[in-house]
Design a protein around this motif. Structure first.
Motif, PDB file in Angstrom:
ATOM      1  N   GLN A 119       1.087  -1.075   0.038  1.00 57.76           N
ATOM      2  CA  GLN A 119       0.093   0.025   0.019  1.00 57.76           C
ATOM      3  C   GLN A 119       0.792   1.257   0.035  1.00 57.76           C
ATOM      4  O   GLN A 119       0.665   2.190  -0.874  1.00 57.76           O
ATOM      5  N   ASP A 120       2.066   1.414   0.940  1.00 60.83           N
ATOM      6  CA  ASP A 120       2.871   2.503   0.939  1.00 60.83           C
ATOM      7  C   ASP A 120       3.542   2.580  -0.424  1.00 60.83           C
ATOM      8  O   ASP A 120       3.921   3.653  -0.906  1.00 60.83           O
ATOM      9  N   GLY A 121       4.065   1.532  -0.869  1.00 66.14           N
ATOM     10  CA  GLY A 121       4.849   1.286  -2.127  1.00 66.14           C
ATOM     11  C   GLY A 121       4.127   1.978  -3.208  1.00 66.14           C
ATOM     12  O   GLY A 121       4.649   2.686  -4.206  1.00 66.14           O
ATOM     13  N   LEU A 122       2.840   1.480  -3.520  1.00 60.59           N
ATOM     14  CA  LEU A 122       1.899   2.064  -4.475  1.00 60.59           C
ATOM     15  C   LEU A 122       1.788   3.486  -4.455  1.00 60.59           C
ATOM     16  O   LEU A 122       1.664   4.234  -5.520  1.00 60.59           O
ATOM     17  N   LYS A 123       1.553   3.946  -3.139  1.00 59.10           N
ATOM     18  CA  LYS A 123       1.443   5.661  -2.985  1.00 59.10           C
ATOM     19  C   LYS A 123       2.739   6.250  -3.723  1.00 59.10           C
ATOM     20  O   LYS A 123       2.510   7.464  -4.452  1.00 59.10           O
ATOM     21  N   LYS A 124       4.111   5.593  -3.330  1.00 57.26           N
ATOM     22  CA  LYS A 124       5.004   6.247  -3.935  1.00 57.26           C
ATOM     23  C   LYS A 124       5.252   6.309  -5.185  1.00 57.26           C
ATOM     24  O   LYS A 124       5.693   7.021  -6.221  1.00 57.26           O
ATOM     25  N   LEU A 125       4.656   5.033  -6.021  1.00 57.79           N
ATOM     26  CA  LEU A 125       4.948   5.103  -7.348  1.00 57.79           C
ATOM     27  C   LEU A 125       3.778   5.812  -8.067  1.00 57.79           C
ATOM     28  O   LEU A 125       4.093   6.473  -9.305  1.00 57.79           O
ATOM     29  N   HIS A 161     -11.050  -9.808  -8.882  1.00 60.07           N
ATOM     30  CA  HIS A 161     -11.023  -8.984  -7.769  1.00 60.07           C
ATOM     31  C   HIS A 161     -10.700  -7.427  -8.021  1.00 60.07           C
ATOM     32  O   HIS A 161     -11.484  -6.314  -7.634  1.00 60.07           O
ATOM     33  N   ASP A 162      -9.707  -7.028  -8.999  1.00 55.50           N
ATOM     34  CA  ASP A 162      -9.316  -5.901  -9.225  1.00 55.50           C
ATOM     35  C   ASP A 162     -10.387  -5.254 -10.268  1.00 55.50           C
ATOM     36  O   ASP A 162     -10.420  -3.839 -10.008  1.00 55.50           O
ATOM     37  N   ILE A 163     -11.078  -6.078 -11.052  1.00 56.94           N
ATOM     38  CA  ILE A 163     -12.201  -5.333 -11.962  1.00 56.94           C
ATOM     39  C   ILE A 163     -13.100  -4.794 -10.791  1.00 56.94           C
ATOM     40  O   ILE A 163     -13.902  -3.923 -11.108  1.00 56.94           O
ATOM     41  N   GLU A 164     -13.672  -5.587 -10.015  1.00 55.86           N
ATOM     42  CA  GLU A 164     -14.605  -5.403  -8.907  1.00 55.86           C
ATOM     43  C   GLU A 164     -14.397  -4.262  -8.020  1.00 55.86           C
ATOM     44  O   GLU A 164     -15.094  -3.419  -7.787  1.00 55.86           O
ATOM     45  N   ALA A 165     -13.040  -4.118  -7.742  1.00 51.16           N
ATOM     46  CA  ALA A 165     -12.617  -3.164  -6.847  1.00 51.16           C
ATOM     47  C   ALA A 165     -12.454  -1.826  -7.498  1.00 51.16           C
ATOM     48  O   ALA A 165     -12.682  -0.848  -6.740  1.00 51.16           O
ATOM     49  N   GLY A 166     -12.246  -1.756  -8.707  1.00 47.86           N
ATOM     50  CA  GLY A 166     -12.051  -0.529  -9.404  1.00 47.86           C
ATOM     51  C   GLY A 166     -10.669   0.025  -8.964  1.00 47.86           C
ATOM     52  O   GLY A 166      -9.990  -0.460  -8.331  1.00 47.86           O
ATOM     53  N   PRO A 167     -10.436   1.157  -9.831  1.00 45.35           N
ATOM     54  CA  PRO A 167      -9.066   1.566  -9.617  1.00 45.35           C
ATOM     55  C   PRO A 167      -8.566   2.245  -8.182  1.00 45.35           C
ATOM     56  O   PRO A 167      -7.152   2.259  -7.835  1.00 45.35           O
ATOM     57  N   ASN A 168      -9.551   2.424  -7.467  1.00 45.99           N
ATOM     58  CA  ASN A 168      -9.231   2.913  -5.926  1.00 45.99           C
ATOM     59  C   ASN A 168      -9.367   1.740  -4.974  1.00 45.99           C
ATOM     60  O   ASN A 168      -9.359   1.934  -3.711  1.00 45.99           O
ATOM     61  N   GLY A 169      -9.486   0.389  -5.353  1.00 45.78           N
ATOM     62  CA  GLY A 169      -9.572  -0.731  -4.567  1.00 45.78           C
ATOM     63  C   GLY A 169      -8.271  -1.214  -4.203  1.00 45.78           C
ATOM     64  O   GLY A 169      -7.128  -0.777  -4.680  1.00 45.78           O
ATOM     65  N   GLY A 170      -8.250  -2.146  -3.370  1.00 48.23           N
ATOM     66  CA  GLY A 170      -7.053  -3.111  -3.131  1.00 48.23           C
ATOM     67  C   GLY A 170      -6.459  -3.727  -4.278  1.00 48.23           C
ATOM     68  O   GLY A 170      -7.029  -4.914  -4.140  1.00 48.23           O
TER      69      GLY A 170
END
Length: 542
Positions: A119-125, A161-170
């Motif tokens: 989660q933190d690494g994604l924020k950096k990216l 999961h990613d499709i259902e979660a959307g771009p702001n999901g985990g």
């Protein structure tokens, strides 16, 4: 003794005494520049990146053709980032192993930052992707890293999961993470970028784009993103997915190399075997010969990659070079050696090349069946490429590569390694696909490999493969020397178009594969006998 983290500017003499070349730039400066104006992000912090991409960056930095380093993003193994990158100041020792047994050693410091994508690494990216200066991404996450669908053609659990979660999901899948990062770049200003897969499969840029779009289309169908985002991704003036061909044999770091480095007064030689089964070290060992061909499509500009040995050209030429290497002149031969090397008890690729039966096998495959359908890319001569591979590269005793490493994920490789050549025989009216012998033999060898029993009747451990358990179930009760209904056991395997690219029965090869497999399970020594007989009876005259 010298260490990676020693000051290479102040202690140049110490590094020189250990035979280690050092960077001509200051790592601190390129790190600072990368934070302010990032230009290059690489996904996949493994051995190939460390010995190839990072070296390209180093060469450009040494020539003052680039002023920032590479930001490495690792989505799979957090230990790689924590213990190898951060543990050694984002430095590594590149060891090039020459045919004459010598080692060329160079301290690589071109990595500006290394991020594990939690989660933190994604924020950096996300912050990096929002920066207009970012020019391109490169990828080396292996074929399976792009997967969004399973063997039945259904979305994987992660992709769903990613499709259902959307771009702001985990997000969980690599393609979901990439789609998210591109979405953030779109929102920040629709900044241009090139997304370069340098993974070892044909039409890699096409698959990369398609699999990212699989996630994006799912988001579109659920109203999670706008059509303007789709238009951004489909605008080649904004986002490109260049095709590439990469070639550099980079085995796991070897203990024998570690011992030689220690004797040369280099201290950081401990090989890490992570909980996720990554084998990596403060050093990387690789071969001299290498190629990287990339479609020159960079909408936000690029450094002078050609000044570091990269061949930049058009898509058609990249595809021809890639088809030459991945589907004909190297990878199919490598996979054949991996399969039969395991069956015949080998632990080193170079040792296999001393076995005339195995050398004849890959000669018959490469020169006899594959070369006739190769399109000459002009930038690399196909026959000379095979000559170099068989006479210089694979027999190099200084390369500690193993059939066990090459055998990893074989089920994912078969449609590319052999299916493409099969398709050429089908589409060419002057050729007859049913005349192929060595490709069916190798496919039969893979089925025999699934028994996990070598040619002496000894049990061995197959290499990791996402379909291993599923495929082994078909042959689980087959015993060497016992009568069995081979067709009943293999029909579901050989008719699976996902694995081979074709239903092998429909194109006239299924029964041939069955016959070779049947001959190889008659008892101990049968694999060797089939190899010898097929080479003698069906081999080509060179």
């Amino acid at each position: 003794m010298v260490k990676l983290t020693d000051n290479y500017k102040i202690n140049q003499a110490t590094f020189k005494a250990a035979g280690i070349m050092v960077p001509k730039y200051f790592q601190e400066e390129i790190t600072k520049n990368s934070i302010n104006s990032p230009r290059w992000v690489h996904f996949g912090g493994g051995n190939l990146f460390r010995c190839f991409h990072a070296k390209i960056a180093q060469d450009l930095l040494n020539q003052n053709l680039m002023d920032s380093g590479v930001i490495v993003a690792e989505t799979y193994d957090e230990e790689v980032i924590e213990k190898i990158y951060q543990g050694y100041g984002n430095r590594m020792l590149s060891v090039t192993m020459s045919e004459d047994g010598s080692l060329d050693k160079e301290l690589i410091a071109s990595v500006a930052d290394a991020i594990y994508v939690d989660q933190d690494g994604l924020k950096k990216l996300i912050a990096v992707f929002k920066n207009p200066s970012l020019q391109f991404i490169t990828m080396s996450i292996t074929e399976k890293g792009y997967t969004v669908k399973d063997i039945q053609g259904q979305l994987t659990d992660q992709a769903q999961h990613d499709i259902e979660a959307g771009p702001n999901g985990g997000l969980k899948s690599n393609m979901g993470i990439i789609a998210k990062l591109l979405y953030e770049r779109y929102l920040a200003g629709e900044y241009p970028i090139a997304m370069v897969s340098t993974d070892n499969f044909s039409e890699n840029g096409k698959r990369f784009r398609n699999n990212v779009m699989e996630i994006v289309n799912g988001w579109l169908s659920r109203g999670s993103v706008s059509r303007d985002f789709e238009a951004y991704l489909n605008d080649d003036n904004k986002v490109t997915f260049p095709w590439s061909m990469i070639d550099r044999i980079t085995p796991n770091p070897a203990q024998v190399v570690a011992e030689r480095l220690q004797s040369d007064s280099f201290e950081d030689t401990k090989i890490l075997h992570t909980k996720k089964h990554t084998n990596i070290a403060p050093f990387g060992n690789t071969e001299e010969v290498h190629y990287l061909v990339i479609e020159d499509s960079f909408p936000n500009g690029r450094p002078a990659l050609d000044k570091a040995g990269v061949i930049l050209t058009d898509r058609a030429t990249v595809n021809d070079a890639d088809q030459m290497k991945v589907t004909a002149c190297l990878n199919p031969l490598h996979t054949a050696l991996a399969i039969f090397g395991n069956l015949l008890g080998y632990q080193a690729i170079w040792a296999e090349m001393q076995d005339q039966d195995l050398k004849n096998l890959v000669m018959n495959l490469g020169y006899g069946e594959n070369l006739p359908v190769v399109i000459d890319p002009k930038i690399i001569n196909p026959k000379e490429f095979i000559d170099e591979l068989l006479n210089k590269r694979l027999p190099n005793k200084n390369i500690p590569d193993t059939p066990q490493r090459i055998a990893s994920d074989t089920s994912q490789k078969l449609p590319i390694r052999y299916g493409v050549t099969i398709s050429h025989y089908i589409s060419d009216s002057a050729k007859d696909v049913t005349k192929l012998e060595f490709i069916p033999l190798i496919i039969a060898g893979w089925c025999r490999y699934l028994l996990a029993v070598d040619d002496e009747g000894k049990i061995f451990t197959p290499s990791p493969d996402p379909l291993l358990a599923e495929m082994q179930a078909y042959v689980a009760d087959i015993k060497l020397g016992e009568e069995t209904d081979v067709h009943a056991k293999l029909v579901d395997v050989l008719s699976n178009t996902t694995i081979f690219g074709f239903n092998l029965y429909e194109i006239g090869l299924g029964e041939k594969v069955e016959a070779y497999f049947r001959a190889m399970i008659t008892g101990p020594g049968a694999v060797r006998q089939v190899l010898q007989k097929t080479n003698a009876d069906k081999g080509y005259k060179f």
